[in-house]
Design a protein around this motif. Sequence first.
Motif, PDB file in Angstrom:
ATOM      1  N   SER A  93       0.825  -1.104   0.012  1.00 18.92           N
ATOM      2  CA  SER A  93       0.083   0.028  -0.130  1.00 18.92           C
ATOM      3  C   SER A  93       0.871   1.281   0.002  1.00 18.92           C
ATOM      4  O   SER A  93       1.756   1.423   0.979  1.00 18.92           O
ATOM      5  CB  SER A  93      -0.947  -0.105   1.157  1.00 18.92           C
ATOM      6  N   ASP A 121       0.812   5.523  -0.981  1.00 20.41           N
ATOM      7  CA  ASP A 121       0.008   6.822  -1.452  1.00 20.41           C
ATOM      8  C   ASP A 121       1.105   7.944  -2.067  1.00 20.41           C
ATOM      9  O   ASP A 121       2.115   8.148  -1.418  1.00 20.41           O
ATOM     10  CB  ASP A 121      -0.912   7.193  -0.180  1.00 20.41           C
ATOM     11  N   CYS A 147      -0.242   3.861 -10.403  1.00 18.19           N
ATOM     12  CA  CYS A 147      -0.835   3.601  -9.287  1.00 18.19           C
ATOM     13  C   CYS A 147      -2.396   2.772  -9.454  1.00 18.19           C
ATOM     14  O   CYS A 147      -2.646   2.110  -8.570  1.00 18.19           O
ATOM     15  CB  CYS A 147      -1.619   5.024  -8.464  1.00 18.19           C
ATOM     16  N   TYR A 164      -2.403   1.714  -5.974  1.00 22.61           N
ATOM     17  CA  TYR A 164      -1.889   2.707  -4.925  1.00 22.61           C
ATOM     18  C   TYR A 164      -2.789   4.122  -4.970  1.00 22.61           C
ATOM     19  O   TYR A 164      -3.515   4.124  -5.848  1.00 22.61           O
ATOM     20  CB  TYR A 164      -0.299   3.234  -5.279  1.00 22.61           C
ATOM     21  N   GLY A 165      -2.925   4.682  -4.010  1.00 20.17           N
ATOM     22  CA  GLY A 165      -3.844   5.863  -3.942  1.00 20.17           C
ATOM     23  C   GLY A 165      -2.789   7.076  -4.863  1.00 20.17           C
ATOM     24  O   GLY A 165      -1.803   7.043  -4.359  1.00 20.17           O
ATOM     25  N   TYR A 166      -3.628   7.734  -5.389  1.00 14.91           N
ATOM     26  CA  TYR A 166      -2.706   8.759  -6.335  1.00 14.91           C
ATOM     27  C   TYR A 166      -3.699   9.984  -6.008  1.00 14.91           C
ATOM     28  O   TYR A 166      -4.891  10.068  -6.582  1.00 14.91           O
ATOM     29  CB  TYR A 166      -2.830   8.551  -7.711  1.00 14.91           C
ATOM     30  N   GLN A 167      -3.207  11.091  -5.429  1.00 15.17           N
ATOM     31  CA  GLN A 167      -3.848  12.445  -5.257  1.00 15.17           C
ATOM     32  C   GLN A 167      -3.280  13.227  -6.292  1.00 15.17           C
ATOM     33  O   GLN A 167      -2.608  13.772  -5.988  1.00 15.17           O
ATOM     34  CB  GLN A 167      -3.662  12.844  -3.732  1.00 15.17           C
ATOM     35  N   SER A 193      -8.602   4.493  -7.785  1.00 13.54           N
ATOM     36  CA  SER A 193      -7.245   4.835  -7.071  1.00 13.54           C
ATOM     37  C   SER A 193      -6.693   6.298  -7.179  1.00 13.54           C
ATOM     38  O   SER A 193      -5.911   6.982  -6.459  1.00 13.54           O
ATOM     39  CB  SER A 193      -6.164   3.786  -7.658  1.00 13.54           C
ATOM     40  N   LYS A 219      -4.730  12.274   5.949  1.00 10.17           N
ATOM     41  CA  LYS A 219      -4.084  11.446   4.941  1.00 10.17           C
ATOM     42  C   LYS A 219      -2.326  12.034   4.826  1.00 10.17           C
ATOM     43  O   LYS A 219      -2.065  13.333   4.614  1.00 10.17           O
ATOM     44  CB  LYS A 219      -4.662  11.949   3.726  1.00 10.17           C
ATOM     45  N   TYR A 254       1.429  11.208   2.765  1.00  7.79           N
ATOM     46  CA  TYR A 254       1.656  10.254   1.477  1.00  7.79           C
ATOM     47  C   TYR A 254       3.310   9.845   1.609  1.00  7.79           C
ATOM     48  O   TYR A 254       4.103  10.350   2.512  1.00  7.79           O
ATOM     49  CB  TYR A 254       1.734  11.480   0.338  1.00  7.79           C
TER      50      TYR A 254
END
Length: 171
Positions: free
Chosen positions: A21, A23, A42, A47-50, A70, A88, A90
């Motif tokens: 996991s 981010d 991602c 994976y998380g992608y902001q 994601s 959150k 990263y």
Amino acid sequence: MKNLKKEQLKTLLSIIKENPSLDIAHFTDQDNLLVELLNEFCTKKSYGYQLNLLDSTIEELMKQKYSSDSTKVRTFHLQRKSYLIQAKQYDFVFVTANIELDIESNFLKRLHQIIRNSGNLIIFIKKEDYRLRYRWIELLEEYNYVATNTIDNLCNDYDIVITKKMHGWGK
């Protein structure tokens, strides 16, 4: 972010080691090849992608193109008091946007709160003036980012500065 080459950026992304996991946050003011590659990367790895857009005029287009389970896309204002959203943090933060001189210090200070301990900050800096790179490196040191390195031979038009946030360090 013109003249970026896919193979060069894939080489850069190889610094991201396999993890169950992760981010990733990205501050940008335009659609570019790195956005595309990070989104693909991602999505493939879950994976998380902001994706933080500094230009609100491209938000709808970017949401249509990249929003997924994601990838989250939002307009982001650098002048906000805190960058922490829903607690959150990263593992990697990429910066491809041009950050104005008058907010560079606040930007780095506020980024510190959203980067996990031992997380990486990766900044793309135009090569037009070497003093710009050195100013960023000095600011990173001032705000307690460590293990700062510059990759100056991967992209023709950009220096890539990579640095780490260490546990218990920072303002």
